[in-house]
Scaffold this motif. Structure first.
Motif, short mmCIF file in Angstrom:
data_model
loop_
_atom_site.label_atom_id
_atom_site.label_comp_id
_atom_site.label_asym_id
_atom_site.label_seq_id
_atom_site.Cartn_x
_atom_site.Cartn_y
_atom_site.Cartn_z
N UNK A 46 0.83 -1.21 0.00
CA UNK A 46 0.00 0.00 0.00
C UNK A 46 0.86 1.26 0.00
N UNK A 47 1.96 1.23 0.76
CA UNK A 47 2.85 2.38 0.78
C UNK A 47 3.49 2.60 -0.57
N UNK A 48 3.93 1.53 -1.22
CA UNK A 48 4.52 1.67 -2.56
C UNK A 48 3.50 2.20 -3.56
N UNK A 49 2.25 1.75 -3.43
CA UNK A 49 1.21 2.21 -4.34
C UNK A 49 0.91 3.69 -4.13
N UNK A 50 1.12 4.18 -2.92
CA UNK A 50 0.91 5.60 -2.63
C UNK A 50 2.00 6.48 -3.22
N UNK A 51 3.02 5.89 -3.84
CA UNK A 51 4.08 6.61 -4.55
C UNK A 51 4.82 7.62 -3.65
N UNK A 52 5.56 7.17 -2.65
CA UNK A 52 6.29 8.13 -1.79
C UNK A 52 7.22 9.05 -2.56
N UNK A 53 7.80 8.56 -3.66
CA UNK A 53 8.71 9.40 -4.44
C UNK A 53 7.98 10.60 -5.02
N UNK A 54 6.70 10.46 -5.30
CA UNK A 54 5.96 11.55 -5.91
C UNK A 54 5.41 12.53 -4.88
N UNK A 55 5.64 12.25 -3.61
CA UNK A 55 5.21 13.21 -2.59
C UNK A 55 5.99 14.51 -2.70
N UNK A 56 7.13 14.46 -3.40
CA UNK A 56 7.93 15.67 -3.61
C UNK A 56 7.09 16.74 -4.31
N UNK A 57 6.17 16.32 -5.18
CA UNK A 57 5.32 17.28 -5.89
C UNK A 57 4.51 18.12 -4.92
N UNK A 58 4.14 17.55 -3.80
CA UNK A 58 3.27 18.25 -2.87
C UNK A 58 3.97 19.37 -2.11
N UNK A 59 5.30 19.48 -2.28
CA UNK A 59 6.01 20.61 -1.69
C UNK A 59 5.54 21.92 -2.32
N UNK A 60 4.88 21.82 -3.48
CA UNK A 60 4.33 23.02 -4.11
C UNK A 60 3.34 23.76 -3.22
N UNK A 61 2.83 23.11 -2.18
CA UNK A 61 1.88 23.79 -1.29
C UNK A 61 2.51 24.99 -0.59
N UNK A 62 3.85 25.04 -0.53
CA UNK A 62 4.51 26.16 0.13
C UNK A 62 4.81 27.30 -0.84
N UNK A 63 4.55 27.11 -2.14
CA UNK A 63 4.97 28.09 -3.14
C UNK A 63 4.32 29.45 -2.93
N UNK A 64 3.00 29.50 -2.81
CA UNK A 64 2.31 30.78 -2.66
C UNK A 64 2.69 31.49 -1.36
N UNK A 65 2.70 30.81 -0.20
CA UNK A 65 3.14 31.50 1.02
C UNK A 65 4.59 31.98 0.94
N UNK A 66 5.46 31.18 0.30
CA UNK A 66 6.86 31.60 0.18
C UNK A 66 6.98 32.85 -0.69
N UNK A 67 6.21 32.88 -1.79
CA UNK A 67 6.25 34.05 -2.67
C UNK A 67 5.74 35.30 -1.97
N UNK A 68 4.81 35.11 -1.04
CA UNK A 68 4.25 36.25 -0.32
C UNK A 68 5.06 36.61 0.93
N UNK A 69 6.12 35.86 1.21
CA UNK A 69 6.93 36.14 2.39
C UNK A 69 6.25 35.81 3.69
N UNK A 70 5.30 34.87 3.68
CA UNK A 70 4.56 34.50 4.89
C UNK A 70 4.77 33.03 5.24
N UNK A 71 5.97 32.55 5.01
CA UNK A 71 6.24 31.13 5.21
C UNK A 71 6.73 30.82 6.62
N UNK A 72 7.62 31.66 7.16
CA UNK A 72 8.32 31.29 8.39
C UNK A 72 7.64 31.87 9.63
N UNK A 73 6.39 31.47 9.80
CA UNK A 73 5.69 31.73 11.05
C UNK A 73 5.17 30.39 11.56
N UNK A 74 4.94 30.33 12.86
CA UNK A 74 4.51 29.06 13.44
C UNK A 74 3.16 28.62 12.87
#
Length: 332
Positions: A46-74
């Motif tokens: 099940x873990x292999x089918x979930x494609x752990x290698x492709x989880x790297x794509x989900x780092x895109x969730x930080x793109x908009x906050x990083x561009x706006x300078x609102x990333x490094x808050x708790x």
């Protein structure tokens, strides 16, 4: 003589009973060990089918906050970590259901036949059940823990991707749009979670950059599977390599243009900045596109994460771009 025989038989019976009492019983190996082994194998599949290698794509969730300078808050880091997990769960649900549907076709593919569902490591009903559970739990948790907007986007992502698995992946051009939109949703969801307005240039660059990688991957698959039987993507026989080449070249051009417009949007060097990092980052971005295009032109641009992680030059260019992008956002 007639009385000794029964006595002898009775003595032997008693001796046998005493021997059984003294001898510890032989236990057969408990079936629990085999059950645990089978459970571990199933979970690994099940873990292999979930494609752990492709989880790297989900780092895109930080793109908009990083561009706006609102990333490094708790608060931002907590919310983005949660959004990353929820989006990963939705993507895993899609992978499980997709592999369950494509199990027969994957068995005819030279490499995909080793996937856990196609190989029989994960039964098809189990893949469906786990995929459905993740697909229901992730949007529900998002509505409770993040915001209704994030839950709505995750629901739209699931609906779009499931429609893709069922029928839309067999529609020319629409299949490219669906996969590209999945990347765009990843980039949007971080901004929605934190209530950050999304720049039009950010969306255009992300969308066409994703289309560039998706069409380059399709082009590579078409080149590698040319003249071979057992292609799992039926559309590869309908797309021509020339058309897919045109798509990734067009997408690369639009992505570069949109990024340059974003970088030049302010015009000139900000007063508090040491160097024009926004403008300088154009160089690294264009170099990254050109480097990636080398693999696309050769027909070896498979999974985007594999291309980025395996090529050292592209990784270094990416790090240089990330550094300049960060300095531009920080206005250093």
């Amino acid at each position: 003589m007639t009385e000794t025989a029964p006595l002898t038989s009775t003595a032997h019976t008693r001796e046998a009973a005493l021997h059984e009492q003294r001898t510890p019983p032989r236990h057969t190996p408990p079936p629990r060990r085999g059950t645990l082994r089978a459970l571990r194998t199933l979970l690994a599949g099940l873990l292999r089918t979930a494609r752990p290698k492709q989880w790297v794509k989900n780092i895109l969730v930080v793109a908009a906050p990083a561009a706006a300078g609102q990333l490094f808050t708790r608060h931002a880091l907590t919310q983005l970590a949660l959004v990353f997990v929820l989006f990963t769960a939705c993507a895993a649900a899609v992978y499980l259901i997709n592999d369950a549907r494509d199990a027969d076709a994957d068995r005819a593919h030279p490499t995909k036949r080793h996937r856990p569902v196609a190989a029989g490591q994960v039964p098809v009903p189990v893949a469906y059940a786990v995929g459905a559970a993740l697909g229901l739990l992730a949007p529900t948790a998002a509505a409770w823990l993040v915001s209704p907007a994030v839950s709505a986007l995750l629901t739209a992502y699931l609906g779009m991707q499931l429609a893709y698995c069922v029928s839309l992946k067999h529609v020319l051009v629409v299949d490219l749009v669906i996969v590209t939109t999945g990347f765009l949703m990843r980039a949007m969801i971080g901004g929605l979670a934190l209530g950050i307005p999304l720049s039009r240039w950010f969306l255009i660059t992300t969308g066409f950059g994703a289309l560039f990688m998706v069409s380059a991957k399709r082009y590579s698959e078409a080149v590698q599977m040319a003249g071979k039987a057992g292609a799992t993507r039926a559309l590869l026989t309908e797309y021509t390599p020339g058309y897919l080449r045109f798509v990734w070249q067009l997408a690369a051009g639009v992505a570069v243009l949109a990024y340059c417009l974003w970088a030049l949007e302010e015009g000139g060097v900000p007063h508090t900045s040491v160097l024009p990092w926004r403008q300088l980052s154009m160089v690294a971005f264009i170099l990254a596109i050109l480097r990636y295009a080398v693999f696309a032109d050769r027909g070896t641009a498979g999974e985007p994460e594999d291309v980025v992680l395996r090529d050292r030059a592209l990784a270094l260019i990416g790090l240089a771009w990330l550094a300049m992008y960060g300095l531009a956002v920080a206005n250093w």
